[in-house]
Write a protein that holds these residues in place. Structure first.
Motif, mmCIF file in Angstrom:
data_model
loop_
_atom_site.group_PDB
_atom_site.id
_atom_site.type_symbol
_atom_site.label_atom_id
_atom_site.label_comp_id
_atom_site.label_asym_id
_atom_site.label_seq_id
_atom_site.Cartn_x
_atom_site.Cartn_y
_atom_site.Cartn_z
ATOM 1 N N GLN A 33 0.950 -1.439 0.010
ATOM 2 C CA GLN A 33 0.076 -0.220 -0.174
ATOM 3 C C GLN A 33 0.758 1.259 0.106
ATOM 4 N N THR A 34 1.919 1.416 0.655
ATOM 5 C CA THR A 34 2.467 2.013 0.522
ATOM 6 C C THR A 34 3.707 3.146 -0.497
ATOM 7 N N ARG A 35 3.130 4.149 -0.781
ATOM 8 C CA ARG A 35 3.926 5.239 -1.768
ATOM 9 C C ARG A 35 5.595 6.068 -0.988
ATOM 10 N N SER A 36 5.352 5.127 -0.091
ATOM 11 C CA SER A 36 6.729 6.107 0.753
ATOM 12 C C SER A 36 8.135 6.136 0.272
ATOM 13 N N LYS A 37 8.697 6.885 0.485
ATOM 14 C CA LYS A 37 10.715 6.692 -0.557
ATOM 15 C C LYS A 37 10.911 5.772 0.044
ATOM 16 N N LYS A 39 10.557 2.530 0.450
ATOM 17 C CA LYS A 39 10.105 1.213 0.111
ATOM 18 C C LYS A 39 11.355 0.607 -0.654
ATOM 19 N N GLU A 111 -1.355 -6.868 -3.498
ATOM 20 C CA GLU A 111 -0.761 -5.992 -4.687
ATOM 21 C C GLU A 111 -2.117 -6.736 -5.468
#
Lengths: 221, 355
Positions: A33-37, A39, A111
């Motif tokens: 789910q994450t869009r963190s940099k 990741k 996903e």
């Protein structure tokens, strides 16, 4: 013939699989789910056990667990004894070594579900936790089962890391693969065949189950 | 009940800049070509998108502004997606009751039997969802949304994923919702046929901006906005369908005037409407008596305006009682007939489509 190594292996694989499922399910969900940099960094770190030789992983884990290290001292100070050459020690080591085998199928399973059913559930009054347990987990059931089987089988076949951390103590840290090695060293091929053949058959049927599950879930709409 | 929505958001290909106040009852349609921002607008309303510069106020209650954001699952909405999005792990009944089970008992106003009956899905309850047709699935997803007793029903092109036959299967049910439910519906669509059949009020979006807004008839009769709506200028009329005549025609009575129709849907219509394309209307100065065209009405000229094509002239014809019919004729005919405002002429209508 002494079958205590079979019992140790089964116990180890069960405990490790249980821990892996509890740790990896939220981790894989976050990754899906994450869009963190961060990741890619975290993904790369988690995939390390796939490519590192078990001896390298085992070596550093051994240093980490030694009574001289910060972690080892902390573990000893809370009265749990020492980790190297203990069952707990190989549980920790195998959990780390098998982590990517569980995280990756779970992540791709999550996903593949996509945001569509989640959004639909949100419009039907289901909050985030409710959505996870009542929509995501049921829909990801084939992935969950597949990941658990893979984690179990990978732990069952563990050799290098166990030897580095646990050594070869009968009834405590001597697992099947180590026992097979002992039998072969002693030229006791008959005993080696029993254990090795058993592992081959077990692994085949476990993988057959995974691929069977995958095919069935693909047939569903 | 009032629905206000303000959005300002830049995207790669366009900028969404809206300040809308939607009608408090009936069906408000948001119409526009794909990529104009209509679905995004609906998603903001539902709380499925969280943009910084957006405001949503429903019934005086702030759902979103600069300080607060009520998440989707706490908004009293029903949402019907383009595709049914049923839960594959649940059967039909559990899908329909998914949202209802999450309501407090005091909020459970919808009656399962009524909803099932309204959508004609009583017989599907025990079925596995993989055994359903596309049209049946979409009806179940509508039932699922209705079961949460929404105060606002949001529908995002609910028919667009279906083929023509399935559309015809569902449209009567949507019309029935319109007639029987007492909640405002926001209906997003790019289909002029659906919008002219269902909408009471209309917002026309183009590249993220409002092009026209108002009641369906008003938007359709304004020169500029009617162009941006759809596949050609047209007029929409509400009325009642009479009984079948011996020679196969039916009279569509619009209070004071009407049309003879040769084609009409077999399904009972709750609020029948018909649509006349301006290009199907011609004008004659005397009553045409030797013509094959059956529908011929005495009208007066309300307005003459140039068409988008310079050779065309758009004539707005007054039918009385604030009803207007548009005709598209050539500039040449307009001059040779010497048309002027207030003149009484005969409008010949070549075809009328029942919606």
């Amino acid at each position: 013939m002494d079958l205590s190594s079979v019992a140790v292996s089964l116990k180890l694989a069960s405990v490790v699989t249980l821990i892996l499922m509890l740790v990896c399910t939220p981790l894989a969900w976050w990754l899906s789910q994450t869009r963190s940099k961060f990741k890619p960094w975290i993904s790369a770190l988690l995939a390390m056990p796939l490519v590192l030789p078990p001896t390298v992983l085992g070596f550093y884990l051994l240093l980490l667990m030694s009574p001289q290290s910060f972690f080892g001292q902390f573990y000893q100070s809370i009265g749990l004894g020492t980790l190297p050459f203990s069952f707990t020690g190989i549980v920790i080591a195998c959990t780390i070594h098998s982590l990517p085998f569980v995280v990756q199928p779970l992540q791709s399973g999550f996903e593949a579900i996509g945001r569509e059913p989640l959004e639909a559930a949100a419009t039907l009054r289901a909050g985030p936790i409710d959505r996870f347990f009542k929509v995501i987990l049921p829909l990801a059931k084939p992935s969950l089962l597949g990941a658990a089987i893979l984690g179990f089988c990978h732990t069952l076949g563990e050799f290098g890391v166990v030897l580095m951390i646990g050594g070869n103590i009968q009834g405590s840290t001597r697992v099947m693969s180590v026992d097979i090695y002992n039998h072969v060293e002693a030229l006791d091929y008959a005993s080696a065949h029993v254990l090795a053949g058993g592992l081959v058959a077990f692994s085949f049927f476990a993988l057959l189950l995974i691929y069977g599950l995958n095919q069935r879930s693909r047939l569903l709409p | 009940m009032s629905v206000q929505i303000k959005v300002h958001q830049k995207f790669e290909s366009f900028e969404l800049n809206l300040d809308l106040r939607l009608a408090a009852s009936g069906v408000s349609a948001i119409f526009g070509p794909s990529g104009c921002g209509k679905t995004t607008c609906l998603r903001v309303l539902a709380g499925l998108e969280h943009f910084k510069q957006a405001e949503v106020v429903v019934n005086g209650e702030v759902w979103q502004d600069s300080k607060r954001f009520i998440p989707c699952h706490q908004r009293e909405i029903g949402y019907v997606f383009q595709e049914p999005r049923l839960f594959a792990h649940l059967n039909v009944q559990d899908n329909i009751l998914f949202g209802w089970r999450r309501l407090k008992s005091s909020q459970r106003h919808s009656k399962l039997l009524n909803v099932l009956e309204m959508l004609g899905i009583e017989s599907l309850l025990e079925r596995d969802i993989s055994a359903l047709s596309g049209g049946e699935r979409q009806r179940i997803s509508i039932a699922r949304a209705l079961m949460v007793s929404p105060k606002l029903l949001l529908m995002d092109e609910p028919l667009s994923a279906l083929d023509l036959e399935r559309k015809q299967e569902i449209l009567p049910y949507l019309e029935r919702l319109h007639g029987e439910l007492d909640i405002p519906i926001v209906y997003v669509s790019h289909s002029p046929a659906e919008v002219s059949r269902l909408a009471d009020t209309l917002v026309v979006l183009e590249k993220g901006k409002v092009r026209a807004q108002g009641s369906l008839k008003q938007v359709l009769s304004e020169d500029e906005s009617m162009y941006s709506f759809a596949d050609g200028l047209s007029s929409v009329f509400e009325g009642e369908l009479g009984s079948l005549s011996n020679d196969g025609l039916r009279y569509f009575d619009c209070d004071g005037f009407g049309f003879w129709l040769s084609q009409f849907s077999k399904n009972a219509c709750y609020n029948p409407r018909c649509r006349v394309f301006a290009s199907d209307v011609s004008i004659s100065l005397i009553k045409p008596e030797h013509s094959s065209i059956i529908n011929c009405l005495a009208v007066s000229i309300e307005k003459l305006s140039p068409g988008r094509n310079p050779a065309h002239c758009i004539v707005r014809l007054n039918l009385g009682k604030q009803q207007f019919l548009l005709a598209q004729i050539s500039q040449r005919s307009c001059h040779s007939l010497g048309l002027y405002l207030g003149q009484t002429v005969w409008a010949q209508i070549k075809s009328v489509a029942i919606l």
